[in-house]
Scaffold this motif. Sequence first.
Motif, PDB file in Angstrom:
ATOM      1  N   PRO A  79     -50.240  69.451 -25.019  1.00  0.00           N
ATOM      2  CA  PRO A  79     -49.632  70.253 -23.741  1.00  0.00           C
ATOM      3  C   PRO A  79     -49.403  69.533 -22.627  1.00  0.00           C
ATOM      4  CG  PRO A  79     -51.502  71.311 -24.970  1.00  0.00           C
ATOM      5  CD  PRO A  79     -51.548  70.069 -25.440  1.00  0.00           C
ATOM      6  N   ALA A  80     -50.548  68.933 -22.270  1.00  0.00           N
ATOM      7  CA  ALA A  80     -50.455  67.810 -21.120  1.00  0.00           C
ATOM      8  C   ALA A  80     -49.355  67.056 -21.168  1.00  0.00           C
ATOM      9  CB  ALA A  80     -51.574  67.161 -20.832  1.00  0.00           C
ATOM     10  N   LEU A  81     -48.999  66.301 -22.593  1.00  0.00           N
ATOM     11  CA  LEU A  81     -48.070  65.195 -22.727  1.00  0.00           C
ATOM     12  C   LEU A  81     -46.764  65.877 -22.725  1.00  0.00           C
ATOM     13  CD1 LEU A  81     -49.326  63.129 -25.622  1.00  0.00           C
ATOM     14  CD2 LEU A  81     -48.967  62.524 -23.387  1.00  0.00           C
ATOM     15  N   ASN A 119     -45.926  68.417 -20.501  1.00  0.00           N
ATOM     16  CA  ASN A 119     -45.680  68.714 -19.181  1.00  0.00           C
ATOM     17  C   ASN A 119     -45.204  67.460 -18.470  1.00  0.00           C
ATOM     18  OD1 ASN A 119     -46.046  71.290 -18.701  1.00  0.00           O
ATOM     19  ND2 ASN A 119     -48.228  71.314 -18.480  1.00  0.00           N
ATOM     20  N   ALA A 120     -46.134  66.405 -18.906  1.00  0.00           N
ATOM     21  CA  ALA A 120     -45.812  64.953 -18.177  1.00  0.00           C
ATOM     22  C   ALA A 120     -44.108  64.621 -18.460  1.00  0.00           C
ATOM     23  CB  ALA A 120     -46.879  64.107 -18.593  1.00  0.00           C
ATOM     24  N   LYS A 153     -49.676  67.475 -12.412  1.00  0.00           N
ATOM     25  CA  LYS A 153     -50.705  68.682 -13.155  1.00  0.00           C
ATOM     26  C   LYS A 153     -50.878  68.001 -14.514  1.00  0.00           C
ATOM     27  CE  LYS A 153     -48.985  72.485 -12.635  1.00  0.00           C
ATOM     28  NZ  LYS A 153     -48.513  73.906 -12.676  1.00  0.00           N
ATOM     29  N   ALA A 154     -50.049  67.469 -15.021  1.00  0.00           N
ATOM     30  CA  ALA A 154     -50.331  66.731 -16.551  1.00  0.00           C
ATOM     31  C   ALA A 154     -51.336  65.515 -16.417  1.00  0.00           C
ATOM     32  CB  ALA A 154     -49.070  66.473 -17.283  1.00  0.00           C
ATOM     33  N   LEU A 155     -51.166  64.764 -15.348  1.00  0.00           N
ATOM     34  CA  LEU A 155     -51.942  63.640 -15.324  1.00  0.00           C
ATOM     35  C   LEU A 155     -53.312  64.227 -15.113  1.00  0.00           C
ATOM     36  CD1 LEU A 155     -50.175  61.143 -13.134  1.00  0.00           C
ATOM     37  CD2 LEU A 155     -50.565  60.766 -15.650  1.00  0.00           C
ATOM     38  N   SER A 171     -45.112  68.830 -11.960  1.00  0.00           N
ATOM     39  CA  SER A 171     -45.405  68.977 -13.442  1.00  0.00           C
ATOM     40  C   SER A 171     -46.024  67.570 -13.786  1.00  0.00           C
ATOM     41  CB  SER A 171     -44.202  69.100 -14.186  1.00  0.00           C
ATOM     42  OG  SER A 171     -44.209  69.342 -15.525  1.00  0.00           O
ATOM     43  N   VAL A 172     -45.756  66.383 -13.363  1.00  0.00           N
ATOM     44  CA  VAL A 172     -46.282  65.291 -13.772  1.00  0.00           C
ATOM     45  C   VAL A 172     -47.737  65.091 -13.314  1.00  0.00           C
ATOM     46  CG1 VAL A 172     -46.277  62.721 -13.557  1.00  0.00           C
ATOM     47  CG2 VAL A 172     -44.053  64.132 -14.038  1.00  0.00           C
ATOM     48  N   PHE A 227     -42.041  66.374 -19.560  1.00  0.00           N
ATOM     49  CA  PHE A 227     -41.031  67.426 -19.071  1.00  0.00           C
ATOM     50  C   PHE A 227     -40.657  66.776 -17.479  1.00  0.00           C
ATOM     51  CE2 PHE A 227     -40.728  71.338 -16.148  1.00  0.00           C
ATOM     52  CZ  PHE A 227     -39.447  71.674 -16.583  1.00  0.00           C
ATOM     53  N   GLY A 228     -41.804  66.801 -16.702  1.00  0.00           N
ATOM     54  CA  GLY A 228     -41.572  66.421 -15.306  1.00  0.00           C
ATOM     55  C   GLY A 228     -40.954  64.754 -15.230  1.00  0.00           C
ATOM     56  N   GLN A 254     -53.978  66.223 -26.582  1.00  0.00           N
ATOM     57  CA  GLN A 254     -53.366  66.098 -25.239  1.00  0.00           C
ATOM     58  C   GLN A 254     -52.036  66.817 -25.368  1.00  0.00           C
ATOM     59  OE1 GLN A 254     -54.956  65.334 -22.802  1.00  0.00           O
ATOM     60  NE2 GLN A 254     -56.415  63.726 -23.125  1.00  0.00           N
ATOM     61  N   ILE A 305     -40.471  69.539  -7.670  1.00  0.00           N
ATOM     62  CA  ILE A 305     -41.036  70.569  -9.115  1.00  0.00           C
ATOM     63  C   ILE A 305     -41.252  69.526 -10.207  1.00  0.00           C
ATOM     64  CG2 ILE A 305     -40.273  71.939 -10.715  1.00  0.00           C
ATOM     65  CD1 ILE A 305     -38.779  73.458  -8.539  1.00  0.00           C
ATOM     66  N   GLY A 306     -40.411  68.526 -10.671  1.00  0.00           N
ATOM     67  CA  GLY A 306     -40.996  67.494 -11.793  1.00  0.00           C
ATOM     68  C   GLY A 306     -42.176  66.837 -11.268  1.00  0.00           C
ATOM     69  N   LEU A 307     -42.266  66.382 -10.034  1.00  0.00           N
ATOM     70  CA  LEU A 307     -43.345  65.626  -9.707  1.00  0.00           C
ATOM     71  C   LEU A 307     -44.695  66.478  -9.799  1.00  0.00           C
ATOM     72  CD1 LEU A 307     -44.727  63.396  -8.154  1.00  0.00           C
ATOM     73  CD2 LEU A 307     -44.254  64.644  -6.049  1.00  0.00           C
ATOM     74  N   GLN A 364     -54.611  66.858 -16.107  1.00  0.00           N
ATOM     75  CA  GLN A 364     -55.096  67.639 -17.311  1.00  0.00           C
ATOM     76  C   GLN A 364     -55.399  66.292 -18.553  1.00  0.00           C
ATOM     77  OE1 GLN A 364     -52.266  70.555 -18.452  1.00  0.00           O
ATOM     78  NE2 GLN A 364     -53.241  70.973 -20.216  1.00  0.00           N
ATOM     79  N   ILE A 365     -54.556  65.428 -18.535  1.00  0.00           N
ATOM     80  CA  ILE A 365     -54.817  64.245 -19.358  1.00  0.00           C
ATOM     81  C   ILE A 365     -56.217  63.698 -19.112  1.00  0.00           C
ATOM     82  CG2 ILE A 365     -54.005  62.149 -20.100  1.00  0.00           C
ATOM     83  CD1 ILE A 365     -51.060  63.138 -19.936  1.00  0.00           C
TER      84      ILE A 365
END
Lengths: 352, 290
Positions: A312-314, A316-317, B107-109, B104-105, A319-320, A310, B100-102, B111-112
């Motif tokens: 790469p996804a972590l 991004n998370a 998209k990541a969620l 990223s979050v 970072f955001g 996880q 933008i931060g949102l 993906q996770i």
Amino acid sequence: MATATGIHHRTYRSELRLRHTKAEYFRLALMLVLLLAAPYVLDKYWLGIANVILISVIGAVGLNILVGFTGQISLGQGGFLAVGAFTSVIISDRAGVPVPISIAIAVLMTAAVGAFFGLPALRLKGLYLAIATLASQEIIMFVVRRWEWLTEGKGYLEVERLHVGGFQVERQMFEVQWYWILLALATLAVVVARNLFRTTLGRSFMAVRDQDIAAEAIGVNITRAKVTAFAVSSGFVGLAGALTAHYTETVTWERFTLDVSVLYLAMIIVGGLGSIAGAVYGAIFMGLLPALLTELVDVLGSSLPSLSDQLPALRNAVFGIAIIVFLLVEPRGLDRIWTRMKDYVRFWPFRY
Amino acid sequence: MNTFISLTIYGLSDGALLALAALGFVLIYKATRVINFAQGEFLLVGAYMFYTGFVVMRLPLIFAAVFGVLVAIVLGVVVERFILRPLIGEHAISVIMVTIGLSSVLKALVQIFYGTSVREQPPILPTGSIQVAGATVPVNRLIVIGIAVIVLFAFSAFFQRSRHGVAMRAVADDQQAALTMGISVKRIFSLAWVLAAVSALIAGVLLADLSAVEQGIAAFGLMVFPVVILGGLDSVPGTVVGGLVIGMLKQYVSGYADPGLAEVIPYIVLVAILVVRPYGIFGETRIERV
């Protein structure tokens, strides 16, 4: 001069100094010692990260000149990095010009391209400008991807190992030698930027940011200020782009996408808008964040093996979340947090 | 001629989806003056939530849709309340960066929880194709256009007729005046985000049905910018015109010239519009020039 009751200036010259107290000189000396000791203490991996951070310091300082000091939002950082990278490599490797000269040309070239894409700024502000620079990013990326001459149809460029005159970067000493080069250039960039805002030009940038109409009224040529701000800022970014190319020894468009623009904006937001030190802190923070996260996942990986998938996804998370938390909690960034910490210590035991 | 008709249908259906995605964007901008860079991720989350209801939880279509809408409502409220409201009055850069931060979050969620691979979802719109004036056109593309038209009409009826719609227009026009008339601006801000999330959900689900349930849906969100600049940042009819123009332009350029060029042509249009007429076709002329 600094006394027990505060800082009092008796001459204009002393007021204009960048550092006023002994503590500030002490911190500067300490920082220099740390920076000079780094290559002897850090291993190759961390020195590599330090090198990437040094490059992004240059880019972040450049972007902060535009966004933080002139108030012009730019999402086109990635495109300008690409211009710097491709220009320098093509001039040095294909035309056989020495690298320092090719980098200098890349800086000028990026400044020119930046000024050109800054032209919409003469008519647009705020949100509209952000969207215009977003478009310029996409257009530059399109040109880079499709202009076959740039990469001779391969889609990427290989870059010769850095050599200047008789000096050649050795494989064994790669990170260390690059560290000294990048440290020198990053220091130069910081010093130039810091002093820029003590000149008429730099002051005019800030005037445009704070109140453009008032700036016009007191005789600032807004048109010139905005275009030069784009040019100066892009010059720094071009330097960062050229160094990225020569350091990583390959140039692909993937290194210069919109995500990169966003990353740089995140650096200056987290570090502190309108502060050169902030740009440095932000670059360090954003450079260390993925590396530290990787370390953390490695440590936890023994108990949670799925975590490393996880990563790469972590990243991004995190970072955001970092961007959001900073904006909500301390919109002025790390620079402000650091200032507050210093104030707390200085005024202790009083609160103000 | 056949090519032209099928390109037009493809362009219209793309444009309809763009209009739906842009609708949410414009609603947020109009009511709250926030540029939402996470609009694409709203589409993404919408598509995955519907997928969760429909495929993972095996709900009937209608309940899956309701589930998606509920999640969209929660998302809209939470984002507005906890992320955007504290930033009211902050500089444009801060507001842009927080969205933008949102993005990223979000998209990541996704993906996770769902990974990066493409998810299989049984088609919800009828597949197959019909002949339109000699050209073969997929049925689902036509239905997408129909659904988008209905949704856009429903939204504009809502703004014209309902109490909340009128209140939204009032807030968009003048927040202080709306406040003095007893309209809760906070509730309207929440409402704008909720409506944006719901319209993004519809666009996301339809887009996923045309292509696939995958991360690429978020990239569609970037195309919103040319659409809204062309139509006008604060104009609901502008999203329709902008969406259709950009959608068809992309298909024509892709079909007659070069698919690669089609990716960048919207941005070239965007820059041209900004230079000539920055407030777009229907936008309010309130841009400052110094």
